[in-house]
Design a protein around this motif. Structure first.
Motif, PDB file in Angstrom:
ATOM      1  N   ASP A 148      84.009  -1.197  58.243  1.00  0.00           N
ATOM      2  CA  ASP A 148      83.987  -1.204  59.700  1.00  0.00           C
ATOM      3  C   ASP A 148      83.984  -2.609  60.287  1.00  0.00           C
ATOM      4  O   ASP A 148      83.743  -2.773  61.485  1.00  0.00           O
ATOM      5  CB  ASP A 148      82.742  -0.469  60.199  1.00  0.00           C
ATOM      6  N   ARG A 149      84.224  -3.622  59.476  1.00  0.00           N
ATOM      7  CA  ARG A 149      84.107  -4.991  59.948  1.00  0.00           C
ATOM      8  C   ARG A 149      85.432  -5.741  59.814  1.00  0.00           C
ATOM      9  O   ARG A 149      86.180  -5.519  58.874  1.00  0.00           O
ATOM     10  CB  ARG A 149      83.029  -5.736  59.164  1.00  0.00           C
ATOM     11  N   THR A 163      82.067  -8.922  63.474  1.00  0.00           N
ATOM     12  CA  THR A 163      82.751  -8.278  64.584  1.00  0.00           C
ATOM     13  C   THR A 163      83.110  -6.852  64.188  1.00  0.00           C
ATOM     14  O   THR A 163      83.813  -6.648  63.201  1.00  0.00           O
ATOM     15  CB  THR A 163      84.046  -9.040  64.940  1.00  0.00           C
ATOM     16  N   PRO A 164      82.636  -5.857  64.910  1.00  0.00           N
ATOM     17  CA  PRO A 164      82.970  -4.472  64.560  1.00  0.00           C
ATOM     18  C   PRO A 164      84.477  -4.228  64.653  1.00  0.00           C
ATOM     19  O   PRO A 164      85.170  -4.818  65.480  1.00  0.00           O
ATOM     20  CB  PRO A 164      82.207  -3.645  65.601  1.00  0.00           C
ATOM     21  N   TYR A 165      84.963  -3.362  63.805  1.00  0.00           N
ATOM     22  CA  TYR A 165      86.380  -3.015  63.790  1.00  0.00           C
ATOM     23  C   TYR A 165      86.515  -1.534  64.140  1.00  0.00           C
ATOM     24  O   TYR A 165      85.909  -0.677  63.507  1.00  0.00           O
ATOM     25  CB  TYR A 165      86.962  -3.290  62.408  1.00  0.00           C
ATOM     26  N   ASN A 166      87.292  -1.237  65.140  1.00  0.00           N
ATOM     27  CA  ASN A 166      87.487   0.134  65.578  1.00  0.00           C
ATOM     28  C   ASN A 166      88.577   0.786  64.739  1.00  0.00           C
ATOM     29  O   ASN A 166      89.746   0.804  65.121  1.00  0.00           O
ATOM     30  CB  ASN A 166      87.853   0.175  67.067  1.00  0.00           C
ATOM     31  N   SER A 168      89.188   3.782  64.183  1.00  0.00           N
ATOM     32  CA  SER A 168      89.738   5.024  64.716  1.00  0.00           C
ATOM     33  C   SER A 168      90.998   4.806  65.550  1.00  0.00           C
ATOM     34  O   SER A 168      91.703   5.756  65.868  1.00  0.00           O
ATOM     35  CB  SER A 168      88.687   5.743  65.565  1.00  0.00           C
ATOM     36  N   LYS A 169      91.303   3.540  65.891  1.00  0.00           N
ATOM     37  CA  LYS A 169      92.521   3.285  66.675  1.00  0.00           C
ATOM     38  C   LYS A 169      93.775   3.420  65.810  1.00  0.00           C
ATOM     39  O   LYS A 169      94.880   3.529  66.330  1.00  0.00           O
ATOM     40  CB  LYS A 169      92.464   1.898  67.305  1.00  0.00           C
ATOM     41  N   TYR A 208      87.241   9.135  61.187  1.00  0.00           N
ATOM     42  CA  TYR A 208      88.231   8.190  61.700  1.00  0.00           C
ATOM     43  C   TYR A 208      89.638   8.794  61.698  1.00  0.00           C
ATOM     44  O   TYR A 208      90.423   8.574  62.624  1.00  0.00           O
ATOM     45  CB  TYR A 208      88.238   6.927  60.851  1.00  0.00           C
TER      46      TYR A 208
END
Length: 299
Positions: A148-149, A163-166, A168-169, A208
């Motif tokens: 998730d990063r 930094t969080p990584y989205n 699900s995009k 996700y």
């Protein structure tokens, strides 16, 4: 007339800043004697025009090594030239460790053979669990937290800021998970912990990518150098067999890829033979995976 401005090509381990230039599914050869199948650019403009011999061409720039950071600052198009989005292609995600990161390894060869787009999220020495990595321990560096990063783990840095990584995009048709090789699954306690972490990780991926086919791969057999290696490899394999028997992969759209019958050549104790050294390692694994996908009517 097509030119690409390559910027920020850098390597975090001091290695060569090189990448593959692939045109219409074929590697364009360079005159670099050290890396004959890669284009070497330290930043600057790469002219693709001599290689674009068809009316419609597909171009891929693929990093040579997991340590390479490559940016594209701009693309210059001549009159009458257009960029098209890839049409009707399947999209694959490969999650793993150095085996998945390998230079033109199975994570590159499988989508290439199936004319699919792909993304690889992997790192040398990566384990699934944060605390059971064989090579890097107790640093919060397992894929269960790193997935998730945006940044990878920072060994020796206390309380790093990530930094969080989205995730699900993104959208994928297939998600391959090849983790466990670097997890220290050597006891009943570590086995049970690993199994539950694996279940949780699959659940995370389902959240996700609800429409993706998630393929849990049993780690490859390896080439044990001694009895201790063999005992550890066998224990790991037994763990995955137990998970399969106990229904860990019974959820809709989750599949277990049993690689126990895949015999191939290795570079060392763990890493399948690279394509530059022969066709009995990653090439063999690629054929095995594609045949399995066909047999299970997934392609």
């Amino acid at each position: 007339d097509v030119k690409v401005n390559v910027a920020n090509a850098s390597s975090d381990n001091g290695g060569q800043n090189t990448y593959y230039l692939e045109i219409n599914g074929k590697i364009v050869l360079s005159d670099n004697p050290t890396y004959p199948e890669v284009v070497q650019v330290w930043g600057g403009t790469l002219d693709l025009s001599p290689y674009l011999t068809e009316d419609v061409s597909e171009v891929k720039l693929i990093a040579y090594h997991e340590h390479l950071t490559m940016g594209i600052a701009g693309i210059t198009l001549g009159k009458g030239t257009k960029i098209y989005k890839n049409r009707d292609k399947k999209n694959m995600l490969f999650i793993g460790d150095s085996i998945t990161s390998a230079e033109r390894g199975y994570s590159y060869l499988v989508p290439a053979a199936l004319d699919a787009d792909f993304t690889t999220i992997s790192r040398s020495s990566a384990s699934l669990r944060d605390d059971y990595g064989v090579n890097i321990k107790n640093l919060g560096c397992g894929m269960e937290s790193q997935f998730d990063r945006l940044e990878t783990f920072k060994a020796g840095v206390e309380n790093p800021v990530y930094t969080p990584y989205n995730a699900s995009k993104d959208s994928y048709d297939y998600v391959f998970v090849n983790l466990g090789t670097n997890d220290a699954i050597y006891s009943t306690n570590s086995r049970d912990d690993f199994k539950e972490s694996y279940r949780a990780f699959i659940k995370k991926l389902q959240g996700y990518y609800p429409n993706a086919k998630i393929i849990a791969m049993r780690p490859f057999n390896g080439n044990p150098a001694n009895d201790a290696d063999r005992a550890n490899f066998d224990y790991r394999s037994e763990t995955f067999s137990q998970m399969n028997d106990e229904g860990y992969f019974d959820d809709p759209n989750v599949y277990y890829l049993d690689t126990s019958s895949l015999e191939m050549a290795y570079e060392d104790t763990l890493h399948p033979q690279l394509i530059k050294n022969g066709n009995d390692g990653h090439v063999k694994a690629t054929a095995f995976i594609i045949n399995w996908l066909k047999a299970n009517k997934l392609i």
